[in-house]
Design a protein around this motif. Structure first.
Motif, PDB file in Angstrom:
ATOM      1  N   GLY A 135       1.084  -1.184   0.134  1.00  0.00           N
ATOM      2  CA  GLY A 135      -0.023  -0.033  -0.033  1.00  0.00           C
ATOM      3  C   GLY A 135       0.656   1.206  -0.011  1.00  0.00           C
ATOM      4  N   HIS A 136       0.378   2.363  -0.469  1.00  0.00           N
ATOM      5  CA  HIS A 136       1.297   3.440  -0.504  1.00  0.00           C
ATOM      6  C   HIS A 136       0.407   4.546  -0.556  1.00  0.00           C
ATOM      7  CE1 HIS A 136       3.781   6.887  -2.622  1.00  0.00           C
ATOM      8  NE2 HIS A 136       4.736   5.969  -2.256  1.00  0.00           N
ATOM      9  N   PRO A 137       0.828   5.739   0.295  1.00  0.00           N
ATOM     10  CA  PRO A 137      -0.247   6.875   0.369  1.00  0.00           C
ATOM     11  C   PRO A 137      -0.514   7.449  -0.816  1.00  0.00           C
ATOM     12  CG  PRO A 137       2.081   7.223   1.570  1.00  0.00           C
ATOM     13  CD  PRO A 137       1.943   5.991   0.931  1.00  0.00           C
ATOM     14  N   ALA A 138       0.220   7.513  -1.990  1.00  0.00           N
ATOM     15  CA  ALA A 138      -0.376   8.257  -3.287  1.00  0.00           C
ATOM     16  C   ALA A 138      -1.379   7.300  -4.006  1.00  0.00           C
ATOM     17  CB  ALA A 138       0.952   8.072  -4.316  1.00  0.00           C
ATOM     18  N   LEU A 139      -1.520   6.171  -3.588  1.00  0.00           N
ATOM     19  CA  LEU A 139      -2.774   5.493  -3.970  1.00  0.00           C
ATOM     20  C   LEU A 139      -4.119   5.537  -3.473  1.00  0.00           C
ATOM     21  CD1 LEU A 139      -0.810   2.175  -4.616  1.00  0.00           C
ATOM     22  CD2 LEU A 139      -1.373   3.841  -6.240  1.00  0.00           C
ATOM     23  N   GLY A 140      -4.192   5.731  -2.175  1.00  0.00           N
ATOM     24  CA  GLY A 140      -5.431   6.059  -1.504  1.00  0.00           C
ATOM     25  C   GLY A 140      -6.596   5.031  -1.889  1.00  0.00           C
ATOM     26  N   SER A 141      -7.608   5.620  -2.572  1.00  0.00           N
ATOM     27  CA  SER A 141      -8.699   4.527  -2.815  1.00  0.00           C
ATOM     28  C   SER A 141      -8.569   4.320  -4.401  1.00  0.00           C
ATOM     29  CB  SER A 141     -10.045   5.044  -2.737  1.00  0.00           C
ATOM     30  OG  SER A 141     -10.163   6.367  -3.264  1.00  0.00           O
ATOM     31  N   ARG A 142      -7.447   4.802  -5.030  1.00  0.00           N
ATOM     32  CA  ARG A 142      -7.194   4.584  -6.626  1.00  0.00           C
ATOM     33  C   ARG A 142      -6.819   3.388  -6.889  1.00  0.00           C
ATOM     34  NH1 ARG A 142      -5.853   8.435 -10.698  1.00  0.00           N
ATOM     35  NH2 ARG A 142      -5.542   9.972  -8.829  1.00  0.00           N
ATOM     36  N   ARG A 143      -7.642   2.855  -7.925  1.00  0.00           N
ATOM     37  CA  ARG A 143      -7.159   1.358  -8.549  1.00  0.00           C
ATOM     38  C   ARG A 143      -5.888   1.663  -9.231  1.00  0.00           C
ATOM     39  NH1 ARG A 143      -9.717  -0.605 -14.195  1.00  0.00           N
ATOM     40  NH2 ARG A 143      -8.314  -2.007 -14.616  1.00  0.00           N
ATOM     41  N   TRP A 144      -4.955   1.174  -9.089  1.00  0.00           N
ATOM     42  CA  TRP A 144      -3.527   1.209  -9.819  1.00  0.00           C
ATOM     43  C   TRP A 144      -2.974  -0.242 -10.226  1.00  0.00           C
ATOM     44  CZ3 TRP A 144      -1.923   5.523 -11.760  1.00  0.00           C
ATOM     45  CH2 TRP A 144      -0.466   5.444 -12.391  1.00  0.00           C
ATOM     46  N   GLU A 145      -2.644  -0.210 -11.478  1.00  0.00           N
ATOM     47  CA  GLU A 145      -2.115  -1.520 -12.025  1.00  0.00           C
ATOM     48  C   GLU A 145      -0.732  -1.274 -12.739  1.00  0.00           C
ATOM     49  OE1 GLU A 145      -4.235  -4.387 -13.038  1.00  0.00           O
ATOM     50  OE2 GLU A 145      -6.295  -3.390 -12.355  1.00  0.00           O
ATOM     51  N   HIS A 146      -0.064  -2.545 -12.849  1.00  0.00           N
ATOM     52  CA  HIS A 146       1.312  -2.586 -13.476  1.00  0.00           C
ATOM     53  C   HIS A 146       1.186  -3.425 -14.279  1.00  0.00           C
ATOM     54  CE1 HIS A 146       5.418  -1.362 -13.830  1.00  0.00           C
ATOM     55  NE2 HIS A 146       5.948  -2.393 -13.819  1.00  0.00           N
ATOM     56  N   PRO A 147       1.951  -3.284 -15.795  1.00  0.00           N
ATOM     57  CA  PRO A 147       1.830  -4.210 -16.564  1.00  0.00           C
ATOM     58  C   PRO A 147       3.113  -5.201 -16.045  1.00  0.00           C
ATOM     59  CG  PRO A 147       2.114  -2.222 -17.764  1.00  0.00           C
ATOM     60  CD  PRO A 147       2.029  -1.624 -16.295  1.00  0.00           C
ATOM     61  N   GLN A 148       2.593  -6.592 -16.017  1.00  0.00           N
ATOM     62  CA  GLN A 148       3.411  -7.828 -15.374  1.00  0.00           C
ATOM     63  C   GLN A 148       4.114  -8.519 -16.777  1.00  0.00           C
ATOM     64  OE1 GLN A 148       4.468  -8.064 -12.308  1.00  0.00           O
ATOM     65  NE2 GLN A 148       3.147  -6.456 -11.685  1.00  0.00           N
ATOM     66  N   LEU A 149       5.514  -8.783 -16.756  1.00  0.00           N
ATOM     67  CA  LEU A 149       6.140  -9.559 -17.445  1.00  0.00           C
ATOM     68  C   LEU A 149       5.608 -11.002 -17.577  1.00  0.00           C
ATOM     69  CD1 LEU A 149       9.492  -8.312 -17.149  1.00  0.00           C
ATOM     70  CD2 LEU A 149       8.390  -8.070 -19.254  1.00  0.00           C
ATOM     71  N   ILE A 150       5.122 -11.350 -18.869  1.00  0.00           N
ATOM     72  CA  ILE A 150       4.910 -12.983 -19.006  1.00  0.00           C
ATOM     73  C   ILE A 150       5.869 -13.827 -19.680  1.00  0.00           C
ATOM     74  CG2 ILE A 150       3.165 -14.323 -20.131  1.00  0.00           C
ATOM     75  CD1 ILE A 150       1.196 -12.132 -20.309  1.00  0.00           C
ATOM     76  N   CYS A 151       6.483 -15.031 -18.802  1.00  0.00           N
ATOM     77  CA  CYS A 151       7.373 -15.599 -19.093  1.00  0.00           C
ATOM     78  C   CYS A 151       7.085 -16.712 -20.332  1.00  0.00           C
ATOM     79  CB  CYS A 151       7.933 -16.560 -18.193  1.00  0.00           C
ATOM     80  SG  CYS A 151       8.665 -15.577 -16.959  1.00  0.00           S
ATOM     81  N   THR A 152       7.989 -17.026 -21.234  1.00  0.00           N
ATOM     82  CA  THR A 152       7.911 -18.025 -22.187  1.00  0.00           C
ATOM     83  C   THR A 152       7.650 -19.247 -21.695  1.00  0.00           C
ATOM     84  OG1 THR A 152      10.368 -18.324 -22.298  1.00  0.00           O
ATOM     85  CG2 THR A 152       9.521 -16.625 -23.824  1.00  0.00           C
ATOM     86  N   ARG A 153       7.045 -20.133 -22.450  1.00  0.00           N
ATOM     87  CA  ARG A 153       6.478 -21.596 -22.273  1.00  0.00           C
ATOM     88  C   ARG A 153       7.854 -22.340 -21.895  1.00  0.00           C
ATOM     89  NH1 ARG A 153       1.186 -23.218 -21.523  1.00  0.00           N
ATOM     90  NH2 ARG A 153       0.378 -21.475 -20.981  1.00  0.00           N
ATOM     91  N   SER A 154       9.080 -22.475 -22.428  1.00  0.00           N
ATOM     92  CA  SER A 154      10.113 -23.120 -22.589  1.00  0.00           C
ATOM     93  C   SER A 154      11.126 -22.371 -21.863  1.00  0.00           C
ATOM     94  CB  SER A 154      10.632 -23.497 -23.953  1.00  0.00           C
ATOM     95  OG  SER A 154      11.011 -22.261 -24.615  1.00  0.00           O
ATOM     96  N   GLY A 155      11.279 -22.493 -20.738  1.00  0.00           N
ATOM     97  CA  GLY A 155      12.128 -21.792 -19.658  1.00  0.00           C
ATOM     98  C   GLY A 155      11.562 -20.634 -19.248  1.00  0.00           C
ATOM     99  N   ASP A 156      12.084 -19.792 -18.332  1.00  0.00           N
ATOM    100  CA  ASP A 156      11.297 -18.758 -17.684  1.00  0.00           C
ATOM    101  C   ASP A 156      11.839 -17.424 -18.344  1.00  0.00           C
ATOM    102  OD1 ASP A 156      12.117 -20.528 -16.258  1.00  0.00           O
ATOM    103  OD2 ASP A 156      12.558 -19.703 -14.271  1.00  0.00           O
ATOM    104  N   GLN A 157      12.277 -17.386 -19.432  1.00  0.00           N
ATOM    105  CA  GLN A 157      12.667 -16.087 -20.060  1.00  0.00           C
ATOM    106  C   GLN A 157      11.338 -15.046 -20.200  1.00  0.00           C
ATOM    107  OE1 GLN A 157      15.636 -15.030 -21.975  1.00  0.00           O
ATOM    108  NE2 GLN A 157      16.150 -16.834 -23.226  1.00  0.00           N
ATOM    109  N   THR A 158      11.905 -13.671 -20.187  1.00  0.00           N
ATOM    110  CA  THR A 158      10.791 -12.780 -20.491  1.00  0.00           C
ATOM    111  C   THR A 158      10.761 -12.246 -21.662  1.00  0.00           C
ATOM    112  OG1 THR A 158      12.502 -11.049 -19.288  1.00  0.00           O
ATOM    113  CG2 THR A 158      10.727 -12.270 -17.880  1.00  0.00           C
ATOM    114  N   TRP A 159      11.659 -12.816 -22.435  1.00  0.00           N
ATOM    115  CA  TRP A 159      11.611 -12.436 -23.961  1.00  0.00           C
ATOM    116  C   TRP A 159      11.712 -13.695 -24.860  1.00  0.00           C
ATOM    117  CZ3 TRP A 159      15.896 -10.876 -20.899  1.00  0.00           C
ATOM    118  CH2 TRP A 159      17.130 -11.411 -21.499  1.00  0.00           C
TER     119      TRP A 159
END
Ligand code: GN1
Ligand code: MG
Length: 376
Positions: free
Chosen positions: A80-104
């Motif tokens: 939690g962070h004071p800047a957020l208050g009641s605001r919905r906040w999202e951050h795009p998350q990296l999705i790993c590849t299927r073979s191995g956990d590479q993010t690219w």
């Protein structure tokens, strides 16, 4: 970058989501550098991007920064962070590849790819709808700056050296001019004269940085209007996207970019040059929104240079577009040969409009600074 045929694109998406699991791939957004697609797969919607490696020549550094940022944001959102208050906040998350956990995923036929989670129930706009939206766009940047303010700058790599260092863009412009006979059409001559008259402006922020007056902070780098996502239900800023240019820099690059892109009511792709203006009431709304969230982070010296940042970043982008026009459109995607020239003219009109309103803009910032209490 060359286009990738459909079946190869499909195989790239399957590298992240599994063979036979992808049901649709559609182009997404209007970015000028990377290629972006919306992918529908068994896991839901996600965003697939090919990083333009002519621009980001070390894409692994981009991924390093995205990973650092992602870890930092996860902590902030959990704690939690004071800047957020009641605001919905999202951050795009990296999705790993299927073979191995590479993010690219590197595809032999074309490039460096990565996949990110999709932010649901949110939209972006290319052209501003009014003051209430302007305030939210400013708040969104302020929340983002506030959330990353304690991300140590030395945890971040520099994936795009020289980005927003205006004197280096001026040098690149001079090299482009020297490489070929100077253009003689009226629009190009206007651009050359406009740049010549403002050359002395170019080092303003870098010199202040060199004198130790402006600190390096983690920044977004590209918080233009359509990189702030707005919640579909209430219009509030919910995420900043397009995080490839997150790196150490001056807040002025970000606030300048936010102001130049949001306060130009016709948008940066307009062809109505005579209609291009910098809308001061919109700037007031953006700065109010921004400073309410992040004003306490900035020093008085930083705040004092915000009007100059609006002017300089508009000028800088015009210079970048015009240089790319001279170079044959090798950096920014162009839909026709004059596209980057047209974009340069828009930014120079905007710069001139800011210049005509410098004093009211300075007064506005002083007034807002007063109502913020004395910054550190
Ligand atoms: C580019 O790729 P996109 O559209 O998010 C550019 C920005 C410019 C912007 C102008 C890495 O951003 O610096 O302000 O075009 N990004 C890069 O529309 O150069
Ligand atoms: Mg970008």
């Amino acid at each position: 970058m060359s286009a990738l045929d459909g079946s190869r694109l499909w195989r790239v998406a399957e590298a992240f989501h599994g063979e036979g699991c992808v049901s649709a791939i559609d182009p997404l957004g209007s970015g000028n550098v990377n290629d972006t697609y919306l992918v529908n797969s068994a896991g839901g919607l996600s965003v697939l991007q090919r990083i333009n490696t002519a621009v980001f020549q070390r894409p692994e550094l981009v991924m390093h920064n995205l990973h650092q940022l992602s870890l930092h944001m996860q902590r902030k959102l959990q704690q939690g962070h004071p800047a957020l208050g009641s605001r919905r906040w999202e951050h795009p998350q990296l999705i790993c590849t299927r073979s191995g956990d590479q993010t690219w995923h590197c595809c032999e036929a074309g490039g460096f790819w990565r996949s990110l989670s999709f932010i649901p129930q949110a939209d972006t706009v290319d052209v501003i709808a009014g003051a209430a939206q302007a305030r939210e766009l400013g708040s969104g940047l302020g929340v983002f700056h506030s959330l990353i303010s304690d991300l140590p700058v030395d945890a971040l790599a520099d994936p795009l050296e020289g980005f927003h260092i205006t004197p280096l863009y001026l040098e690149a412009y001079r090299r482009a001019l020297a490489a070929a006979p100077p253009p003689t059409d009226d629009a190009s001559r206007f651009c050359m004269a406009f740049i010549r008259d403002r050359e002395a402006l170019a080092p303003l922020l870098e010199e202040a940085k060199g004198r130790g007056e402006l600190p390096l902070r983690p920044i977004h780098g590209d918080p233009k209007i359509n990189n702030v996502m707005l919640d579909r239900s209430n219009g509030r800023a919910v995420a900043l996207i397009d995080l490839d240019t997150v790196k150490p820099g001056l807040v002025h690059y970000d606030i300048g970019d936010c102001l130049r892109s949001c306060c130009n009511p016709l948008g940066e792709e307009t062809t109505d040059l005579n209609g291009v203006v910098f809308d001061l009431p919109l700037a007031a709304a953006i700065l109010e929104g921004y400073l309410a969230e992040a004003g306490a982070l900035l020093t008085a010296q930083e705040v004092a240079l915000l009007p100059d940042a609006a002017r300089l970043i508009s000028f800088e982008l015009g210079l970048r577009f015009f240089t790319d026009h001279l170079n044959g459109n090798v950096y920014f995607k162009a839909r026709h040969p004059q596209h980057n020239l047209q974009r340069a003219l828009v930014q120079f009109r905007l710069t001139a409009s800011i210049e005509a309103q410098m004093e009211p803009l300075r007064q506005l910032v002083r007034r807002l600074q007063g109502t913020q209490g004395q910054p550190a």
